[in-house]
Enzyme design. Structure first.
Site, PDB file in Angstrom:
ATOM      1  CE  LYS A 193      -0.383  -0.511   4.986  1.00 32.96           C
ATOM      2  NZ  LYS A 193      -0.834  -1.016   6.079  1.00 32.96           N
TER       3      LYS A 193
ATOM      4  CE1 TYR B 212       9.334  32.828   0.851  1.00 35.26           C
ATOM      5  CE2 TYR B 212       9.647  30.570   0.899  1.00 35.26           C
ATOM      6  CZ  TYR B 212       9.503  31.732   0.302  1.00 35.26           C
ATOM      7  OH  TYR B 212       9.165  31.495  -1.001  1.00 35.26           O
TER       8      TYR B 212
HETATM    9  C1  LIG Z   1      -0.030  -1.923   6.838  1.00 41.75           C
HETATM   10  C2  LIG Z   1      -0.537  -3.057   7.342  1.00 41.75           C
HETATM   11  C3  LIG Z   1      -0.131  -3.971   7.621  1.00 41.75           C
HETATM   12  C4  LIG Z   1       1.553  -4.038   7.837  1.00 41.75           C
HETATM   13  O1  LIG Z   1       2.012  -3.343   8.836  1.00 41.75           O
HETATM   14  P1  LIG Z   1       3.614  -3.231   9.108  1.00 41.75           P
HETATM   15  O2  LIG Z   1       3.758  -2.562  10.623  1.00 41.75           O
HETATM   16  O3  LIG Z   1       3.959  -2.087   8.017  1.00 41.75           O
HETATM   17  O4  LIG Z   1       4.358  -4.628   9.045  1.00 41.75           O
HETATM   18  C5  LIG Z   1      -0.389  -5.311   7.788  1.00 41.75           C
HETATM   19  N1  LIG Z   1      -1.815  -5.535   8.036  1.00 41.75           N
HETATM   20  C6  LIG Z   1      -2.571  -4.427   7.569  1.00 41.75           C
HETATM   21  C7  LIG Z   1      -4.200  -4.495   7.674  1.00 41.75           C
HETATM   22  C8  LIG Z   1      -1.899  -3.211   7.333  1.00 41.75           C
HETATM   23  O5  LIG Z   1      -2.830  -2.091   6.896  1.00 41.75           O
END
Ligand SMILES: *Cc1c(COP(=O)(O)O)cnc(C)c1O
Length: 823
Positions: free
Chosen positions: A494, A718
């Site tokens: 993601k 700035y």
């Molecule tokens: C992002 C996510 C993970 C992974 O988590 P990490 O801490 O980055 O390993 C696992 N499960 C779900 C549902 C997530 O949204």
């Protein structure tokens, strides 16, 4: 490789059984990776059994591809299912491969140089090739094939045309060198140095040096650096100094080639030395200490090979940097460019073509290839082989540059264009013809393909995020080793793979046989499918409008409430079915069904046989923090309980999963059927011990645009927030909050690194730029600036502005170009 029959090989590797319809079948190629098939007919596949992959699993697939000879160790293998294939049975397939290499090596009586040491092996090897290829036909380990598997593959490449062999040996655990020595049997040795790489598996420096020296127990001459105390002591203790001849270099009196002066200039170094009372000098086009050390080893070897000082001097001046990595960049016209233009020989062409072949995001593949120099073959044979390789690896267009390759134009049966020189090509070929393709640039150094690369590359903003794909694979394997063999892994891609880029990461993970991929939205899933990704994909936030498309592209939505379930039921067409994942809310209170929804949920799903529940899962709220451990356990128990309800209702074992990266480390006993690996894959962990073991994937870097002297009392940036309390030097760099470098880092809260020194930010961060205080540093315009290059730096930066590494990584703007490479 020269030819062996199946029977020969079975004898050489002491097979317990040979099952072959024709044992006189000739073998001319060894394969260990099912993904790199080129020739099929005369290939033999060694089914190696590793910690992670078992080569036996790929046999059916390989048979389908046309491979018919196998060395196997699985006694239960159902050979009758494969009536056309031939099998050689052995106890251990790796031992067999090594025995084969050892036998093959013994057939040759040419000088063999064995190189080992912690650093510099590959560079010394490549430099010796640069220095000597005009005079002798050299075989050398491809890239850095120096392991228990890499060495046999290197050695099996030996053939009658070779006049000198240079093989690297690398060990990561004690006791590994004996096998490597048996295969390499060097006549001359170079011990580069003993550093700290892989230290955890060695008792101490001396033990490591001792293990390395086992490569050299029977050499004629060993070349080493006399200044290196550990090396010398170990040589002394092992009694080697009496047993074998040595040639040493160094600053001490005792060195054979004694350095008297090292003078570094703008971009070259003059090294003066005395050999047998005679004063000599070389000049190399490098100024770093590692290059000086590597050059000294190469110089010593040339002296040993009786090269004249004048030839040595002439060639040392022309040494080229060795590209240690295959690099992929975004190109013009939606192309991707793979740069591999520092050398060209058949073996490295094959490796680069494999890499090209694995890229599936573009339908077309173009190779720009220069003449291959010093192959030891005549042009017709050489380019016949090249033409075959290009066909086998699915190349659609060849652009040949050089007189030799042009003269063999007729051999190529694909779209082709030829030019005598690189500048001819650039002047006469319309680059607009290359569109939406993957392009491999592969040329000998003298063809200066970097000029082509410059034209093809997207004009980069100087700020880039470099993604080390080898590091990502390392991290994946780190977590795999923590898991039971049957536990599946879902990789969380993601948010553009935590900032690292979706397709490239998905593709790499698919290549490494990841079980599942998860993305946030249907569009992201479709993009991956369109780019050729076949791995199952879970969609975490399916939206009503996207469901029909999700079904069409075989994406598997996460279903988290009745509303989305009803929408899905609506969307399934007549003859389709869909796999789904049920999200359970065990305490996050974000998305998901709750315990008392389950009975009704099961009832609804049962009414719709087109819906298949693939898994039931939940997400932990605080798996990285001990103070939440009791809560974490409660979450786990609840999911287990709910999963049972599903199992009963559907009368089968439905997969369940709950662990994220820190969960894998801290609640390892609750792996269930799958884990969901996110940030750990990218090299960041909240666990100190784990952080040490992971490799950084992303390096965010830029360069200094301008340097200014600021008088005391002046202000910077700035709102005049930066104040010069004394006379200051500041550097402006082209990265700002629009690139994802948070404005909260302003005024000394954040920092960057120049030459490994921490440099604070002065003044407010602007949209596209910010300023650094370099008052006490030696910095010039154009110098590299690192924002972060390891997990610890990311953790520190995140803490400084009270956020978490996740937010820093995912905020790096899409306008910052991603550059992918392999170490
Ligand atoms: C992002 C996510 C993970 C992974 O988590 P990490 O801490 O980055 O390993 C696992 N499960 C779900 C549902 C997530 O949204």
């Amino acid at each position: 490789m020269m030819k062996y029959t199946l029977k020969n090989i079975a004898d050489i590797i002491k097979a317990s059984k040979l099952k072959a319809s024709d044992s006189t079948m000739e073998i001319s190629q060894v394969l260990i990776d099912s993904r790199n098939i080129s020739k099929k007919k005369n290939t033999i596949f060694f089914a190696l059994v590793g910690k992670i992959h078992d080569g036996h699993k790929f046999i059916p697939e390989l048979i389908k591809e046309g491979v018919s000879n196998f060395v196997v160790s699985d006694k239960k293998l159902a050979t009758k299912d494969f009536p056309t294939a031939n099998f050689i049975f052995v106890e251990d397939t790796l031992v067999a491969l090594q025995a084969f290499a050892k036998y093959h090596r013994a057939q040759f009586h040419i000088p063999v140089l064995g190189i080992t040491g912690s650093n510099g092996k590959t560079i010394v090897k490549e430099w010796l090739h640069q220095l000597m290829y005009e005079d002798v036909n050299i075989i050398r380990s491809p890239k850095s094939f120096n392991s228990q598997v890499g060495v046999p593959l290197s050695v099996l490449g030996l053939n009658k045309q070779h006049q000198l062999a240079i093989f690297e040996a690398g060990i990561s655990e004690s006791d590994e060198m004996a096998a490597l020595k048996g295969m390499i049997e060097p006549e001359i040795g170079i011990l580069t140095n003993i550093g700290t790489a892989h230290d955890e598996n060695f008792f101490n420096h001396n033990q490591k040096a001792g293990e390395k020296l086992r490569l050299f127990t029977d050499v004629d001459t060993l070349i080493y650096c006399r200044d290196h105390k550990v090396v010398y002591q170990t040589l002394y203790q092992a009694g080697l100094l009496e047993k074998i001849k040595t040639f040493s270099w160094g600053e001490t009196e005792e060195a054979n080639l004694r350095i008297t002066a090292i003078q570094k200039k703008q971009n070259k170094t003059k090294i003066s030395a005395v050999l047998k009372g005679k004063e000599l000098a070389i000049e190399i086009p490098f100024i770093d200490n590692a290059s000086i050390e590597n050059a000294m080893h190469a110089w010593s070897f040339l002296i040993h090979q009786a090269y004249s000082q004048s030839v040595i001097e002439k060639r040392m001046k022309l040494l080229n940097p060795v590209a240690m990595r295959l690099e992929m960049k975004e190109g013009i016209n939606s192309c991707a460019i793979i740069n591999d233009y520092y050398n060209s020989d058949l073996k490295s062409l094959e490796i680069a073509l494999d890499f090209l072949n694995q890229q599936t995001q573009h339908p077309k593949k173009t190779v720009i290839l220069s003449d291959i120099l010093q192959s030891g073959k005549n042009a017709e044979d050489l380019y016949t082989e090249v033409a075959k390789m290009l066909m086998q690896k699915g190349v659609t267009r060849l652009i040949g540059i050089g007189k030799d390759i042009s003269s063999q134009a007729d051999l190529f049966d694909i779209e082709k264009h030829f030019f005598d020189t690189t500048s001819d090509f650039l002047a006469n070929y319309n680059l607009g013809f290359i569109q939406n393709e993957t392009i491999l640039l592969k040329g000998a150094r003298v063809y200066a393909f970097e000029t082509i690369s410059k034209e093809l590359q997207q004009k980069n903003h100087e700020t880039v995020l470099e993604i080390n794909l080898s590091a990502l694979v390392h991290n994946l394997n780190y977590f795999r080793n923590k898991l039971d063999k049957d536990t599946k892994i879902m990789a969380m891609l993601k948010a553009f793979s935590y900032g690292s880029g979706s397709y490239e990461i998905a593709h790499l993970l698919e290549y490494h046989k990841i079980d599942y991929i998860a993305v946030a939205y249907v569009d992201e899933g479709i993009e991956l499918r369109k780019a050729g990704i076949k791995t199952p994909i879970m969609i975490m936030n399916p939206e009503a409008e996207g469901l029909a498309a999700a079904i069409k592209y075989k994406l598997e939505p996460e279903i988290y409430n009745f509303r989305i379930l009803e929408q899905l039921i609506e969307a399934i067409p007549e003859n389709e079915s869909i796999k789904i994942h049920i999200k359970i809310d065990t305490g996050m209170h974000r998305l998901g069904f709750e315990e008392n929804d389950i009975a009704s949920l099961i009832k609804t799903v049962k009414k719709h046989p087109k819906i298949h529940i693939q898994s039931v899962f939940s997400h932990l709220v605080g798996s990285d923090d001990a103070k939440h451990d009791a809560f974490t356990k409660k979450q786990i128990l609840l999911l287990e309980k709910i999963k049972e309800q599903f199992n009963k209702a559907f009368d089968k074992d439905i997969d369940s999963h709950i662990l994220n990266s820190s969960g894998i480390i801290r609640f390892n006993e609750h792996q269930m059927d799958m884990v969901r690996l996110g940030i750990g894959l990218y090299g960041v962990s909240s666990e100190k011990e784990t952080q040490k073991e992971l490799m950084q994937v992303g390096t965010l870097k830029t360069i200094v645009s301008q340097i200014k002297e600021i008088e005391k009392g002046e202000s910077i940036g700035y709102d005049r927030k930066g104040k010069a309390s004394k006379k200051m030097r500041i550097a402006t760099i082209p990265i700002g909050y629009a690139d994802g470098f948070f404005r909260a880092f302003s005024n000394g809260i954040g920092h960057c690194f120049i030459n490994n020194k921490r440099v604070p930010i002065v003044g407010n961060i602007c949209m596209d730029m910010c300023m650094l205080d370099i008052t006490d540093l030696q910095v010039k315009e154009g110098d590299e600036v690192i924002i972060f290059s390891d997990g610890e730096q990311i953790n520190t930066l995140a803490k400084a502005i009270d956020t978490i590494p996740y937010e820093l990584l995912t905020n790096i703007s899409r306008r910052v170009k991603r550059v992918y490479f392999y170490d």
